[in-house]
Write a protein that holds these residues in place. Structure first.
Motif, mmCIF file in Angstrom:
data_model
loop_
_atom_site.group_PDB
_atom_site.id
_atom_site.type_symbol
_atom_site.label_atom_id
_atom_site.label_comp_id
_atom_site.label_asym_id
_atom_site.label_seq_id
_atom_site.Cartn_x
_atom_site.Cartn_y
_atom_site.Cartn_z
ATOM 1 N N UNK A 1 -3.017 37.495 98.324
ATOM 2 C CA UNK A 1 -3.233 35.863 98.974
ATOM 3 C C UNK A 1 -2.699 36.128 100.717
ATOM 4 N N UNK A 2 -3.837 35.350 101.373
ATOM 5 C CA UNK A 2 -3.806 35.507 102.855
ATOM 6 C C UNK A 2 -3.497 36.790 103.536
ATOM 7 N N UNK A 3 -3.947 37.952 102.955
ATOM 8 C CA UNK A 3 -3.901 39.203 103.328
ATOM 9 C C UNK A 3 -4.295 39.634 104.826
ATOM 10 N N UNK B 1 -0.569 41.484 90.793
ATOM 11 C CA UNK B 1 -1.085 40.864 89.660
ATOM 12 C C UNK B 1 -0.151 39.767 89.664
ATOM 13 N N UNK B 2 1.165 39.377 90.063
ATOM 14 C CA UNK B 2 1.786 38.233 89.907
ATOM 15 C C UNK B 2 1.365 37.097 90.987
ATOM 16 N N UNK B 3 1.236 37.925 92.181
ATOM 17 C CA UNK B 3 0.851 37.011 93.502
ATOM 18 C C UNK B 3 -0.558 36.033 93.049
ATOM 19 N N UNK B 4 -1.472 37.103 92.440
ATOM 20 C CA UNK B 4 -2.714 36.298 92.055
ATOM 21 C C UNK B 4 -2.546 35.229 90.905
ATOM 22 N N UNK C 1 -2.708 29.598 89.967
ATOM 23 C CA UNK C 1 -2.092 28.363 89.374
ATOM 24 C C UNK C 1 -1.893 27.535 90.366
ATOM 25 N N UNK C 2 -1.389 27.735 91.502
ATOM 26 C CA UNK C 2 -1.361 26.824 92.803
ATOM 27 C C UNK C 2 -2.547 26.085 92.945
ATOM 28 N N UNK C 3 -3.700 26.897 92.984
ATOM 29 C CA UNK C 3 -4.898 26.323 93.259
ATOM 30 C C UNK C 3 -5.522 25.631 92.497
ATOM 31 N N UNK C 4 -5.279 25.689 91.041
ATOM 32 C CA UNK C 4 -5.459 24.530 90.160
ATOM 33 C C UNK C 4 -4.390 23.531 89.769
ATOM 34 N N UNK C 5 -3.625 23.571 90.897
ATOM 35 C CA UNK C 5 -2.537 22.310 90.970
ATOM 36 C C UNK C 5 -1.629 22.318 89.700
ATOM 37 N N UNK C 6 -1.311 23.476 89.072
ATOM 38 C CA UNK C 6 -0.495 23.689 88.098
ATOM 39 C C UNK C 6 0.848 24.281 88.804
#
Length: 309
Positions: free
Chosen positions: A50-52, A143-146, A151-156
């Motif tokens: 994310x945001x690499x 793996x975990x960052x993705x 999950x964040x992107x789907x508002x979970x």
């Protein structure tokens, strides 16, 4: 003579043959074994961090950063007729071996390459609780960052926070920046003002003003949701040394407009709901009138029949 061997047997055999042996050694090319490589079926595909490329984001104008990275809707997957053959092959591999973390990782990688974000999240969730079994620290981080990012992107948000808690803070500075940015957004989205500000502060510690303003631009909506935006803005203003810095003012105006848009949207939804309720009420009223009229006619017909007899 020409028939004599190059080395004559003698007590000094080693000494006599030394020139010939040296010549052979000099003309012989030494062969080295190629470096060991992993087999193709043992390869772990690298899930994007994310945001690499955040250092490149910092070169963009603040308005462009907010356009690119503030999200007002859930992630949307790309509409495609069908998945590719290679993705189908990876999917078959997971179906045959559903507990294989490497196959789960690689299938998610190919889903993401084709823009199938929801399918990638679904398959990664199978391996979330077993991610600790991944021995490679960087592979486990990716793996975990993705999982957390999707999950964040789907508002979970609660799910994203639960996953984020399982991520060990990376030692690599670039990976740590991604970790801190995502942490700011995830904690703030869950309404935790204190943790949101803590992660934001760590994001901008030791950074120049340009990086701090872009960090604020990326996280503005989540900080506002937690009630932490004003405090974060003050921190960046202290770094700027002035209260009316152009970039900070632009971010502040964006935050206010985002809040107004939500109010307008909420008011519009309430008005729409009230209109639906009114329409249903009127429809029910006319339906009752119709039933009453039909019942009256039916009773009148029965009375007329009885009188005629």
């Amino acid at each position: 003579s020409a028939c004599e061997p190059p080395c004559r047997p003698s007590r000094a055999f080693g000494t006599a043959c030394l020139p010939a042996m040296s010549l052979v050694a000099a003309e012989t090319e030494v062969q080295f074994a190629p470096p060991a490589t992993k087999k193709e079926d043992e390869k772990w595909e690298e899930l994007p961090i994310y945001m690499a490329g955040f250092e490149r984001v910092c070169d963009e104008a603040v308005i462009d950063v907010m356009k690119m990275f503030t999200r007002s809707s859930k992630i949307k997957s790309v509409q495609i007729p069908s998945i590719s053959n290679i993705t189908m092959r990876e999917k078959d591999g997971v179906m045959k071996d559903p507990y294989n973390l490497r196959k789960i990782n690689n299938l998610a990688y190919h889903y993401l390459r084709e823009g199938q974000h929801e399918m990638a999240l679904n398959v990664l969730m199978r391996g979330w609780k077993r991610a600790g079994e991944i021995t490679d620290e960087i592979v486990r981080l990716r793996f975990l960052m993705k999982v957390c990012e999707l999950s964040f992107g789907y508002w979970k948000y609660k799910q994203a926070l639960a996953v984020f808690r399982d991520i060990s803070e990376p030692s690599d500075p670039k990976h740590r920046k991604s970790y801190l940015l995502l942490g700011t957004q995830v904690w703030s989205s869950n309404g935790d003002l204190q943790q949101g500000l803590k992660f934001f502060q760590r994001c901008i510690d030791g950074e120049p003003l340009q990086v701090a303003t872009r960090t604020l631009a990326v996280t503005v909506l989540e900080l506002k949701k937690a009630g932490a935006f004003e405090a974060a803005k003050s921190t960046v203003e202290n770094l700027a040394g002035i209260n009316d810095h152009a970039d900070i003012m632009l971010i502040s105006e964006f935050a206010e407009c985002a809040g107004d848009n939500k109010k307008v949207l909420s008011r519009g939804m309430n008005e729409q709901r009230n209109m639906i309720i009114a329409a249903v009420t009127v429809s029910m009223f006319f339906l009752m009138l119709m039933l009453y009229w039909l019942e009256s006619r039916s009773l009148a017909a029965m009375d007329w029949t009885a009188k005629s007899k």
